[in-house]
Every structure is written in C-alpha cells, then in structure tokens.
Design a protein around this motif. Structure first.
Motif, PDB file in Angstrom:
ATOM      1  N   GLU A 128       0.829  -1.200   0.000  1.00 11.71           N
ATOM      2  CA  GLU A 128       0.000   0.000   0.000  1.00 11.71           C
ATOM      3  C   GLU A 128       0.870   1.260   0.000  1.00 11.71           C
ATOM      4  O   GLU A 128       0.573   2.235  -0.690  1.00 11.71           O
ATOM      5  CB  GLU A 128      -0.930  -0.007   1.217  1.00 11.71           C
ATOM      6  N   LEU A 173       1.199   4.144  -2.941  1.00 11.06           N
ATOM      7  CA  LEU A 173       1.088   5.568  -2.621  1.00 11.06           C
ATOM      8  C   LEU A 173       2.247   6.342  -3.235  1.00 11.06           C
ATOM      9  O   LEU A 173       2.052   7.387  -3.865  1.00 11.06           O
ATOM     10  CB  LEU A 173       1.078   5.762  -1.106  1.00 11.06           C
ATOM     11  N   ALA A 225      -2.920   7.461   4.824  1.00 12.61           N
ATOM     12  CA  ALA A 225      -2.069   6.273   4.927  1.00 12.61           C
ATOM     13  C   ALA A 225      -1.470   6.157   6.323  1.00 12.61           C
ATOM     14  O   ALA A 225      -1.320   5.054   6.856  1.00 12.61           O
ATOM     15  CB  ALA A 225      -0.957   6.335   3.885  1.00 12.61           C
TER      16      ALA A 225
END
Length: 304
Positions: free
Chosen positions: A88, A92, A126
């Motif tokens: 993830e 990003l 995030a």
C-alpha cells in the motif's frame, strides 16, 4: 571552548578515516567545528577526502516517473523499512510520483490530486491506516530532449532507495541508462565545472594551498612558488574531474570519462538529478550493547 564529545569524535573519524588522537586534536584546534576540523585534518595529510560520513537514517522510498521530455523523482519517508516494503505504501509513492509530473514544486505536489484527494491528504490517510508517520519530503524535476530514469535497490516499478534522472540531447541507444547507473553509484556533485558550487571550490583550493605550503616547508628541498602553484592547479583539476559527472571515470568503462563515453555514443548530457532516501537526515540510534542492556534490565513491579 566547545566541549568535544565522544559522538563528535566518532562522526569525524567516520567522515575522514583519521586516527583517534588526530581527530581529537583537530576538533580541539577548530573549537568543535566539524567542517573546519575536516579541513584541518586534510591540511595535515591525515584525511584524504572532504566528505562527511553521510549517515542516513530515515526510511521510505523514492519514486520516479517519466513522460516525454519530463521526468520527476520524489522522496516519501516512513519510519521503518518494514513499511517501505508495504504494498500500500509502494502504491502511494507511485501515485505521488505520477502526480509530480504536473507539479512545479513540492508545495504544488502536496496539493496535487491523488485519487480524488490531495497528495498530502493521501499521505495523512495512509498514516492513519498503516500507523506510522510518513511525509513527502522532496521532489526534483528534469526536462530535456530525452529523459532516462533509473532506480537502485528497486522495490517495484519505478521505486527504490536511489532515484536518478538523466537528460540527453541526441538519440539514446542505451547509454542513458548506463549513465544513470553511474550517477547512482558515483554521486557527482555537479554536471561540469561551471555547475560546481563556487564556495566548495574556494574551500577546496584553500585546503590545497595550505597543504602544499606545509608540505613545501617540511621538505629538505623547498620548491619555487611557480612549481607549488602548478601542483595546486593539478590537484584542483583532479578534484573537479572527480566531482563532476562529465569528468568522472565512467563506471562501465573506467578507461574513459563519462563525457567521452557520451560523445562516443552520439549524445550530449544536459542535466541529471539524484535523490537517495534519507539524505541529510540523522536518526538517534543506540549502540547494540545499550539496546541489549535495556532488553535485559529488570522490569519495575506492577503497581497493584
């Protein structure tokens, strides 16, 4: 008089490779000024390079993106390398790098759209999800007839620990990637002599002048001033060659310079950018013995 700490001694030793006593004397003579101490050691012949230790501690990734004659490289930091391996987080960084193609500077990038929200908000989201602090630290742009990218220690497509962009004029036949790999490995300070920081050049010349004068005064047969000047000029020429991309020996073919390799390939190098994760950031770390001692320290009894 500044207090000379063990940490200062350790840092200067790592930066110069000089001996313990020489390092302590250098720090004492320069009242704890690290840069001046490096110069003092070099003047005395105890250190060969004017490089700082370059210890980097911040984790994260750099992401590169190229579109036509434009290229960008961004650095997104995380607290641990474990998060840098998170899919993830990698997604990003890739998204932020693509958004940077249309951003003029770091502030514009933070406000750029990433999945329907600003890049800065995407990072904030995030942080909340992954549970670790992150930041968009830097970005750099490069434009040219052709822009080639390279990432070192790749973690994914266009992601790694070192990101490089090289701009070329002429038809790239694969030399661009080789030059970008050279930049990653050799870390030149500038493209050519005209691009070098003048303050850095003046500082180096000062060191070489003092060094030559001390060598000459200690010699049984002192050389005339014009010979000393030629010696200084020769050393400065070598310094410029080692500090500039065009003057460095090409890592792929050390028998010729990068400029010669580019010319042989029919291209002209017009610029480059290099970002490495964590450059210029230091993280407080404990030595291994201290960490072990803490792990084995008796725990305070729970209060009932």
């Amino acid at each position: 008089m500044a207090t000379i700490t063990a940490g200062m001694v350790k840092e200067l030793r790592e930066a110069t490779g000089a001996g313990m006593m020489d390092v302590k004397k250098a720090l004492t003579e320069t009242d704890g000024n690290m840069d001046a101490a490096i110069d003092w050691l070099r003047t005395k012949g105890f250190a060969k390079a004017a490089k700082k230790s370059g210890r980097t501690a911040a984790e994260g990734l750099v992401g590169v993106a190229v579109e036509g004659g434009r290229g960008v490289v961004v650095e997104v930091n995380s607290e641990t390398d474990f998060v840098a391996k998170n899919a993830e987080f990698q997604s990003l960084v890739s998204s932020v790098a693509r958004a940077a193609l249309d951003a003029e500077d770091l502030e514009a990038l933070k406000a750029a759209d990433v999945g329907g929200r600003s890049a800065e908000q995407a990072v904030t989201d995030a942080i909340a999800k992954i549970g670790e602090n992150m930041t968009i630290r830097r970005m750099a742009r490069l434009e040219g007839e052709t822009v080639v990218s390279y990432v070192h220690n790749a973690a994914g497509e266009g992601l790694g620990k070192i990101g490089v962009l090289v701009a070329l004029r002429g038809q790239d036949n694969g030399i661009g990637r080789q030059i970008a790999m050279h930049v990653a490995a050799a870390n030149p300070a500038a493209l050519d002599e005209a691009s070098l920081d003048q303050a850095m050049l003046e500082r180096e010349r000062s060191v070489q002048v003092q060094k030559a004068e001390e060598e000459n005064s200690a010699s049984a047969k002192p050389k005339p001033a014009q010979v000393i000047e030629k010696m200084i000029e020769g050393r400065m020429k070598k310094f410029v060659a080692e500090s500039t991309l065009l003057g460095q020996a090409f890592v792929v073919d050390p028998d010729r310079t990068v400029a010669e390799a580019a010319e042989a390939a029919g291209v002209t190098i017009t610029g480059f950018v290099r970002l490495a994760v964590g450059e210029g950031i230091e993280k407080q770390t404990e030595d291994f013995a201290s960490e072990v001692a803490k792990m084995n320290a008796p725990r305070e009894p729970a209060q009932g």
